[in-house]
Scaffold this motif. Structure first.
Motif, PDB file in Angstrom:
ATOM      1  N   TYR A 153     -34.414 -11.435  35.447  1.00 52.12           N
ATOM      2  CA  TYR A 153     -35.708 -12.068  35.754  1.00 52.12           C
ATOM      3  C   TYR A 153     -36.523 -12.346  34.490  1.00 52.12           C
ATOM      4  N   LEU A 154     -35.970 -11.998  33.341  1.00 56.61           N
ATOM      5  CA  LEU A 154     -36.731 -12.155  32.094  1.00 56.61           C
ATOM      6  C   LEU A 154     -36.269 -13.359  31.289  1.00 56.61           C
ATOM      7  N   THR A 155     -35.302 -14.087  31.848  1.00 59.51           N
ATOM      8  CA  THR A 155     -34.787 -15.243  31.127  1.00 59.51           C
ATOM      9  C   THR A 155     -34.480 -16.352  32.118  1.00 59.51           C
TER      10      THR A 155
ATOM     11  N   GLY B  92     -31.353 -17.587  23.229  1.00 66.17           N
ATOM     12  CA  GLY B  92     -31.781 -16.194  23.105  1.00 66.17           C
ATOM     13  C   GLY B  92     -33.160 -15.908  23.685  1.00 66.17           C
ATOM     14  N   LEU B  93     -33.663 -16.824  24.506  1.00 67.15           N
ATOM     15  CA  LEU B  93     -35.020 -16.614  25.059  1.00 67.15           C
ATOM     16  C   LEU B  93     -35.015 -15.447  26.027  1.00 67.15           C
ATOM     17  N   ARG B  94     -35.923 -14.515  25.835  1.00 65.42           N
ATOM     18  CA  ARG B  94     -36.048 -13.398  26.756  1.00 65.42           C
ATOM     19  C   ARG B  94     -37.495 -12.952  26.702  1.00 65.42           C
TER      20      ARG B  94
ATOM     21  N   ALA C 202     -43.171  -5.733  35.830  1.00 65.60           N
ATOM     22  CA  ALA C 202     -42.471  -5.596  37.105  1.00 65.60           C
ATOM     23  C   ALA C 202     -42.159  -6.967  37.663  1.00 65.60           C
ATOM     24  N   VAL C 203     -41.200  -6.970  38.578  1.00 62.01           N
ATOM     25  CA  VAL C 203     -40.913  -8.177  39.365  1.00 62.01           C
ATOM     26  C   VAL C 203     -41.323  -7.872  40.797  1.00 62.01           C
ATOM     27  N   VAL C 204     -42.127  -8.743  41.379  1.00 59.69           N
ATOM     28  CA  VAL C 204     -42.600  -8.528  42.747  1.00 59.69           C
ATOM     29  C   VAL C 204     -41.995  -9.604  43.631  1.00 59.69           C
TER      30      VAL C 204
ATOM     31  N   VAL D  68     -39.661 -17.816  31.915  1.00 60.94           N
ATOM     32  CA  VAL D  68     -39.538 -16.646  31.027  1.00 60.94           C
ATOM     33  C   VAL D  68     -40.922 -16.013  30.882  1.00 60.94           C
ATOM     34  N   PRO D  69     -41.101 -14.773  31.365  1.00 61.86           N
ATOM     35  CA  PRO D  69     -42.456 -14.220  31.429  1.00 61.86           C
ATOM     36  C   PRO D  69     -42.981 -13.750  30.076  1.00 61.86           C
ATOM     37  N   ALA D  70     -44.313 -13.821  29.944  1.00 62.87           N
ATOM     38  CA  ALA D  70     -44.967 -13.314  28.732  1.00 62.87           C
ATOM     39  C   ALA D  70     -45.870 -12.158  29.156  1.00 62.87           C
ATOM     40  N   GLY D  71     -45.268 -11.060  29.591  1.00 65.12           N
ATOM     41  CA  GLY D  71     -46.025  -9.902  30.049  1.00 65.12           C
ATOM     42  C   GLY D  71     -46.456 -10.061  31.499  1.00 65.12           C
TER      43      GLY D  71
END
Ligand SMILES: Cc1cc2nc3c(=O)[nH]c(=O)nc-3n(C[C@H](O)[C@H](O)[C@H](O)COP(=O)(O)OP(=O)(O)OC[C@H]3O[C@@H](n4cnc5c(N)ncnc54)[C@H](O)[C@@H]3O)c2cc1C
Length: 457
Positions: A31-33, A39-41, A46-48, A84-87
């Motif tokens: 869920y982070l890419t 190489g994006l991560r 959390a994932v909801v 791609v999440p930023a926090g």
């Protein structure tokens, strides 16, 4: 954005809304890419996974109140780093996967955001209908993601991109309110086109939870014509002849010479030479045959070969694999989805290999040429820092070229993270101000997908 400790304190409230099984912590890596590669991560507390639109609204309300970033996520098939999440918190739509209503006789469907593109296609097909937008990775991508990126695909040439097929959107906007704009009605000019605004907004204006979509009867017959030309300029001349002749193609796809040579292995229509143009004709049995004949006429001039592959579905499956076959040549690639006006397409195609050469890389293009939309690509070894830097520099030249030719830096994938902030290269200050004002009005705290499309304030 708030520190992670604040987001952490939110988690019990989120668990209360969706249940502990649906708050994934730590956030699973997938869920982070997304499918961008490079190489994006990102990172997220959390994932909801909300199971209903009301739960989604409650989750957004708690996050917004706490000042936590919200990254809406569909299938993660995006290729611009948009998911791609930023926090903060990823809100994934996997459980919002119901088809709420399907009226085949009225050519419409009401589907939740997490329904996959392939499932929607199959559902429509089983009743003799079609949902035309057909981005690749259909088993992975979701309707919410298709709307959020205003996805296209090969058949956008005849049928248009996702926006054209949306009559209504249900979404959660700041600070956690569930809105419905449009619906099952086929026409609606009562308000500003908020549904249109949410389409293509890449999760930066709200979380889409469901959509009302138009369908059309599936064509009775489909024919493909595969024509090879000595150069991409010859193929562009053929595209212009197709349009000028009135021959109605449903798709016009191109692989330039290096793309066909390096990524064209296993073509089901026989051996390839030079630059490949695929033209599809569809319609009733009679219409499709007449359209195919018109395409054969228009494509013949200057062609090295013109063939009619007998299994169009096999050719489309092969077409889906072009991108990964090209990645395999050197282990990686940098690909960008520029689009230019059709009368400048030939210049764009000629310039991509030259840009590559200037940076010591192989440059090539493939894509939805009938829409002037190219996947301009530079092949590279991802382990080689020098090649990665060269590809980044080539990409800057590519974007400058697209703009100089009167085109856009993104025809269908969106700006996401990888092109965030580059709209200013393409639009003037007044248009950018209007764009920023919309973001401020709908997301005053800047918490929806920060850093995507627009630079973080
Ligand atoms: C092999 C391959 C081929 C592809 N071919 C095409 C093509 O031909 N045409 C094309 O247009 N694209 C293509 N794509 C790109 C991608 O598949 C599309 O952009 C797709 O529509 C993304 O959907 P998703 O559900 O995977 O979105 P994600 O990758 O999860 O997200 C994409 C963006 O949408 C936002 N988003 C996702 N869901 C929601 C929601 N419910 N509410 C609000 N925002 C949301 C995310 O925040 C992010 O900004 C291709 C990708 C691959 C890997």
């Amino acid at each position: 954005m708030v520190p992670d400790s604040t987001t952490d304190r939110l988690l019990p409230a989120l668990v209360e809304i969706v249940g502990s099984d649906n708050v994934l912590r730590p956030a699973p890596a997938q869920y982070l890419t997304d499918e961008t590669g490079r190489g994006l991560r990102g990172d997220a507390s959390a994932v909801v996974l909300p199971g209903t639109a009301d739960q989604a609204a409650a989750v957004v309300a708690r996050c917004y109140d706490a000042g936590a970033a919200i990254t809406p996520r569909g299938g993660g098939s995006g290729v611009a780093g948009g998911a791609v999440p930023a926090g903060g918190v990823v809100v994934a739509c996997d459980r919002l996967d119901r088809i709420r209503n399907f009226d085949p006789l009225l050519w419409r469907i009401h589907a939740e955001a997490g329904v996959t593109t392939a499932r929607l296609h199959r559902t429509a097909r089983e009743s003799g209908l079609m949902f035309p937008p057909d981005p690749g990775a259909a088993e992975q991508s979701q309707i919410g993601g298709n709307l959020a990126t205003n996805a296209g695909g090969p058949h956008a040439f005849r049928y248009g991109v996702t926006r054209r097929w949306v009559t209504g959107v249900e979404a959660v906007i700041a600070p956690g309110r569930l809105i419905t704009v449009g619906g099952a009605t086929r026409k609606d000019t009562a308000g500003y086109d908020l549904a249109g605004l949410l389409v293509g907004s890449e999760g930066t204006l709200g979380l889409i939870t469901a959509a009302w979509l138009r369908l059309v009867p599936a064509p009775e017959a489909v024919h493909l014509v595969a024509a090879c030309y000595p150069t991409s300029a010859d193929a562009c001349a053929a595209i212009e002849r197709v349009l000028g002749s009135g021959a109605e193609a449903s798709a016009l796809e191109l692989l330039d010479e290096p793309a066909a040579r390096l990524g064209g292995g296993g073509f089901p229509g026989g051996p390839l030479a030079g630059c490949l143009l695929l033209a599809e004709a569809d319609g009733s049995t009679v219409e499709a045959a007449a359209r195919r004949d018109a395409l054969l006429d228009a494509l013949a001039t200057g062609a090295l070969s013109v063939a009619q592959p007998d299994d169009p579905a096999a050719v489309w499956r092969w077409r889906d694999g072009v991108s990964s076959r090209l990645s395999a040549v050197r282990g990686g690639k940098l690909s960008e989805d520029i689009a230019v006006p059709l009368d400048r397409l030939s210049e764009a195609l000629a310039e991509v290999p030259r840009i590559g050469e200037r940076h010591g890389l192989t440059g090539l293009s493939f894509g939805h040429a009938g829409d002037g939309n190219l996947h301009a690509t530079f092949l590279l070894d991802p382990a080689d820092d020098g090649e990665r830097a060269a590809a980044d520099a080539a990409r800057d030249e590519l974007f400058a070229l697209a703009i100089e030719l009167g085109g856009t830096i993104s025809g269908e994938h969106g700006l996401g993270l990888v092109k965030s902030g580059r709209l200013q290269d393409q639009w003037g200050p007044a248009a950018l101000d209007a764009h920023a004002a919309i973001k401020r009005a709908l997301d005053p705290r800047g918490l929806f997908n920060p850093g995507k499309k627009l630079p973080t304030r």
